[in-house]
Design a protein around this motif. Structure first.
Motif: not given
Length: 113
Positions: A10, A15-18, A41-44, A73, A75
């Motif tokens: 994370l 938050n989950d990375p992109d 998008r938004k997942t590990c 990720s 940003e």
């Protein structure tokens, strides 16, 4: 081909990375071998199934190189965050055969690129 990544950390804010993957064939002083996947998008645990092609490089040259794979990720307006990376010495692989497997990502610290 970049297929899957599992267990990315994370971000510092929880938050989950992109995540996306960036590769180079090293040495590459002019960075002409840079390839990138799309951003997940938004997942590990992203899935890409993207072919990153290196055409026109003789096999003898490939065998002297290292494939540097970095996971970052995205940003937006900030610096992209390095989540992990691995170097794969191509001379250690049979380039005539498909290599399927998991590679452990290491870290240069939690720096930015």
């Amino acid at each position: 081909m970049v297929m899957h990544i599992r267990g990315l950390p994370l971000l510092q804010d929880g938050n989950d990375p992109d995540p996306y993957v960036k590769t180079y064939l090293l040495p590459d002083p002019q960075k002409t071998t840079k390839r990138k996947t799309k951003v997940a998008r938004k997942t590990c645990n992203p899935t890409y199934n993207e072919m990153l092609v290196y055409d026109g490089i003789p096999r003898g040259d490939l065998e002297q190189r290292e494939l540097r794979l970095s996971v970052l990720s995205e940003e937006g307006f900030w610096e992209n965050i390095l989540l992990g990376e691995v170097g794969i010495r191509l001379r250690d692989l049979d380039l005539a055969q498909e290599k399927m497997g998991w590679f452990a990502l290491g870290s240069r610290g939690h720096g930015t690129l």
